[in-house]
Write an enzyme that holds these catalytic residues in place. Structure first.
Site, PDB file in Angstrom:
ATOM      1  N   CYS A  30      -8.174   2.928  17.114  1.00 35.75           N
ATOM      2  CA  CYS A  30      -8.382   2.177  15.866  1.00 35.75           C
ATOM      3  C   CYS A  30      -7.917   2.953  14.626  1.00 35.75           C
ATOM      4  O   CYS A  30      -7.311   2.381  13.712  1.00 35.75           O
ATOM      5  CB  CYS A  30      -9.838   1.778  15.723  1.00 35.75           C
ATOM      6  SG  CYS A  30     -10.997   3.109  16.059  1.00 35.75           S
ATOM      7  N   HIS A  43     -13.434   1.277   8.995  1.00 35.28           N
ATOM      8  CA  HIS A  43     -13.096   2.685   8.771  1.00 35.28           C
ATOM      9  C   HIS A  43     -12.365   2.838   7.434  1.00 35.28           C
ATOM     10  O   HIS A  43     -11.541   1.996   7.060  1.00 35.28           O
ATOM     11  CB  HIS A  43     -12.159   3.203   9.861  1.00 35.28           C
ATOM     12  CG  HIS A  43     -12.786   3.344  11.221  1.00 35.28           C
ATOM     13  ND1 HIS A  43     -14.148   3.286  11.448  1.00 35.28           N
ATOM     14  CD2 HIS A  43     -12.216   3.586  12.439  1.00 35.28           C
ATOM     15  CE1 HIS A  43     -14.382   3.471  12.740  1.00 35.28           C
ATOM     16  NE2 HIS A  43     -13.236   3.642  13.363  1.00 35.28           N
TER      17      HIS A  43
HETATM   18  N1  LIG Z   1     -15.724  -0.016  18.663  1.00 40.73           N
HETATM   19  C1  LIG Z   1     -14.518   0.158  18.125  1.00 40.73           C
HETATM   20  O1  LIG Z   1     -14.372   0.225  16.901  1.00 40.73           O
HETATM   21  C2  LIG Z   1     -13.305   0.295  18.997  1.00 40.73           C
HETATM   22  C3  LIG Z   1     -12.050   0.278  18.390  1.00 40.73           C
HETATM   23  C4  LIG Z   1     -10.908   0.400  19.186  1.00 40.73           C
HETATM   24  C5  LIG Z   1     -11.047   0.537  20.558  1.00 40.73           C
HETATM   25  N2  LIG Z   1     -12.290   0.556  21.116  1.00 40.73           N
HETATM   26  C6  LIG Z   1     -12.383   0.677  22.565  1.00 40.73           C
HETATM   27  O2  LIG Z   1     -12.740  -0.604  23.071  1.00 40.73           O
HETATM   28  C7  LIG Z   1     -13.574  -0.471  24.220  1.00 40.73           C
HETATM   29  C8  LIG Z   1     -14.890  -1.217  23.995  1.00 40.73           C
HETATM   30  O3  LIG Z   1     -15.545  -0.634  22.874  1.00 40.73           O
HETATM   31  P1  LIG Z   1     -16.862  -1.308  22.242  1.00 40.73           P
HETATM   32  O4  LIG Z   1     -17.037  -0.634  20.937  1.00 40.73           O
HETATM   33  O5  LIG Z   1     -16.754  -2.774  22.275  1.00 40.73           O
HETATM   34  O6  LIG Z   1     -17.992  -0.788  23.235  1.00 40.73           O
HETATM   35  P2  LIG Z   1     -19.475  -1.358  23.454  1.00 40.73           P
HETATM   36  O7  LIG Z   1     -19.923  -2.149  22.288  1.00 40.73           O
HETATM   37  O8  LIG Z   1     -20.270  -0.174  23.835  1.00 40.73           O
HETATM   38  O9  LIG Z   1     -19.315  -2.339  24.702  1.00 40.73           O
HETATM   39  C9  LIG Z   1     -18.813  -1.887  25.916  1.00 40.73           C
HETATM   40  C10 LIG Z   1     -19.704  -2.414  27.055  1.00 40.73           C
HETATM   41  O10 LIG Z   1     -21.047  -2.034  26.826  1.00 40.73           O
HETATM   42  C11 LIG Z   1     -21.928  -3.051  27.298  1.00 40.73           C
HETATM   43  N3  LIG Z   1     -22.732  -3.628  26.180  1.00 40.73           N
HETATM   44  C12 LIG Z   1     -22.518  -3.456  24.874  1.00 40.73           C
HETATM   45  N4  LIG Z   1     -23.425  -4.131  24.138  1.00 40.73           N
HETATM   46  C13 LIG Z   1     -24.235  -4.717  24.989  1.00 40.73           C
HETATM   47  C14 LIG Z   1     -25.351  -5.561  24.849  1.00 40.73           C
HETATM   48  N5  LIG Z   1     -25.828  -5.892  23.634  1.00 40.73           N
HETATM   49  N6  LIG Z   1     -25.932  -6.032  25.954  1.00 40.73           N
HETATM   50  C15 LIG Z   1     -25.464  -5.678  27.151  1.00 40.73           C
HETATM   51  N7  LIG Z   1     -24.396  -4.897  27.343  1.00 40.73           N
HETATM   52  C16 LIG Z   1     -23.795  -4.420  26.297  1.00 40.73           C
HETATM   53  C17 LIG Z   1     -21.100  -4.132  27.845  1.00 40.73           C
HETATM   54  O11 LIG Z   1     -21.068  -3.922  29.249  1.00 40.73           O
HETATM   55  P3  LIG Z   1     -21.065  -5.143  30.277  1.00 40.73           P
HETATM   56  O12 LIG Z   1     -19.662  -5.655  30.248  1.00 40.73           O
HETATM   57  O13 LIG Z   1     -21.408  -4.527  31.564  1.00 40.73           O
HETATM   58  O14 LIG Z   1     -22.032  -6.167  29.803  1.00 40.73           O
HETATM   59  C18 LIG Z   1     -19.766  -3.894  27.180  1.00 40.73           C
HETATM   60  O15 LIG Z   1     -18.692  -4.327  27.951  1.00 40.73           O
HETATM   61  C19 LIG Z   1     -13.732   1.043  24.436  1.00 40.73           C
HETATM   62  O16 LIG Z   1     -12.755   1.491  25.330  1.00 40.73           O
HETATM   63  C20 LIG Z   1     -13.466   1.612  23.065  1.00 40.73           C
HETATM   64  O17 LIG Z   1     -13.012   2.944  23.104  1.00 40.73           O
HETATM   65  C21 LIG Z   1     -13.421   0.419  20.370  1.00 40.73           C
END
Ligand SMILES: NC(=O)c1ccc[n+]([C@@H]2O[C@H](COP(=O)([O-])OP(=O)(O)OC[C@H]3O[C@@H](n4cnc5c(N)ncnc54)[C@H](OP(=O)(O)O)[C@@H]3O)[C@@H](O)[C@H]2O)c1
Length: 362
Positions: free
Chosen positions: A133, A247
């Site tokens: 990002c 950001h």
């Molecule tokens: N966050 C950012 O700003 C960002 C930016 C660019 C790239 N990324 C990348 O994108 C990917 C996903 O990032 P993310 O920020 O979306 O991660 P996240 O919010 O931690 O979500 C990833 C996984 O965590 C579980 N999860 C999250 N919230 C939940 C909830 N309320 N209830 C149940 N399960 C939950 C889910 O698993 P289940 O599928 O098993 O339910 C989900 O697929 C990563 O590889 C990250 O490095 C993130």
């Protein structure tokens, strides 16, 4: 392989939720969108569903049956999930855009910001990596300067929102803030130090030799790849701030040629994906709150880096400015969707009105 269905893997996470929001804004029909759980948090219960506009989509486990007939995938999960599921999806004939860092440095996988190196999609493989990002926001801002004037060097200080570390990080900031206001201290879990009322170094592991953290290394290496092996030196310094979403970056560049403030404003104002917010008279500049829910990266506070040593209307080579970008939109889900659209998928029925920050749940 029919290409009228799209699957979002990690649909309950922050990036997955944002991808669904963008598809719903584009009025992509609900029966052509499939929401998958990674299974990382255990198998989805029968009743589990995710919001899709005014509708709800049942959450599916990933299996041979559920992925069959899905032509496009956005993966919004952890690196291990991406490595595990991608081979099967490709074997099925799907086109996959991955948000994790699993394949970003693989030379056979294009690493793409459509406005910057969209040409890398010509004849692309079926797997495309979304850059980090911070890399996306930085390179989008630098793109018009690089093209028109050339870059000799770049310094960037980041002020990154906690949501960059996933959904659990937002909950941690909320809980710590409430506790701190009540005079209590909650021990950190997602971050190594308390996030509330604090500013701290990015939590990714430090390299013992270079002193760079993982986020800083990603910015350097991914930028060189996206810029086709460029050797322009980039000096990143990555910090977290107690901001929920979007950001900020303070960027200082040395250009190859002298230019004026007005020329820089003109270049930014006409660059795709950027919105100029540079009103000195009224003190109106980008903030993460203004950037939240926006597709455009906001850019402003443009000034000569060495202030009084440069007459900005005569021109100089060293310039500084501020950008704020929603890292869940342009830094992740939107960039992935733009890649799919550029590959000919998902011709939008009613291309999205930008969500109001009030519609954004995080
Ligand atoms: N966050 C950012 O700003 C960002 C930016 C660019 C790239 N990324 C990348 O994108 C990917 C996903 O990032 P993310 O920020 O979306 O991660 P996240 O919010 O931690 O979500 C990833 C996984 O965590 C579980 N999860 C999250 N919230 C939940 C909830 N309320 N209830 C149940 N399960 C939950 C889910 O698993 P289940 O599928 O098993 O339910 C989900 O697929 C990563 O590889 C990250 O490095 C993130």
């Amino acid at each position: 392989m029919s290409r009228d269905r799209i699957g979002i893997i990690g649909a309950r996470g922050l990036v997955g939720t944002e991808a669904l929001r963008l598809l719903a804004e584009r009025r992509w029909p609900a029966d052509q969108v499939v929401a998958f759980s990674t299974g990382g948090t255990g198998p989805p219960t029968v009743a589990a569903s995710v919001a899709y506009g005014d509708e709800a989509l049942p959450l599916q486990a990933i299996s041979d049956e559920t992925v069959r007939g899905v032509g496009w995938f956005i993966i919004a999960a952890d690196e291990a999930t991406s490595r595990r599921v991608v081979p099967g999806l490709l074997k099925n004939g799907a086109i996959v855009v991955d948000n994790s860092s699993a394949f970003r440095m693989d030379p056979s996988v294009p690493l793409v910001i459509p406005e910057v190196n969209g040409h890398a999609l010509d004849g692309a493989s079926s797997l495309i990596a979304n850059p980090n990002c911070s890399t996306i926001i930085l390179l989008l801002a630098l793109n018009p300067l690089r093209k028109a004037l050339g870059l000799e060097s770049v310094h960037v200080a980041t002020y990154q929102a906690v949501s960059g570390a996933g959904a659990a990080a937002i909950a941690e900031l909320h809980e710590q803030s409430e506790a701190a206001l009540a005079g209590r201290e909650l021990p950190p879990a997602v971050f190594p130090v308390p996030a509330a009322f604090n500013v701290f170094c990015h939590e990714s592991p430090l390299d013992a030799d270079s002193g760079l953290c993982g986020e800083e290394t990603k910015i350097i290496r991914e930028s060189a790849r996206i810029w086709n092996g460029s050797t322009v030196p980039i000096a990143p310094f990555c910090m977290r701030v107690p901001v929920i979403r979007a950001h900020s970056q303070v960027i200082s560049v040395r250009l190859c040629r002298e230019t004026t403030a007005n020329e820089i404003r003109r270049l930014f104002a006409s660059a795709p994906g950027l919105e100029l917010l540079d009103d000195r008279e009224n003190g109106c500049f980008p903030t993460p709150r203004k950037a939240t829910g926006r597709d455009e990266v906001l850019i402003g506070r443009i000034r000569p880096s060495f202030g009084e040593r440069c007459n900005e209307s005569v021109g100089c080579r060293d310039w500084s400015f501020l950008v704020c970008g929603d890292q869940l939109r342009k830094g992740a889900a939107l960039n992935a969707l733009q890649i799919i659209e550029r590959l000919g998928g998902l011709a939008p029925a009613g291309v999205g009105a930008t969500a109001s920050p009030n519609d954004i749940a995080v």
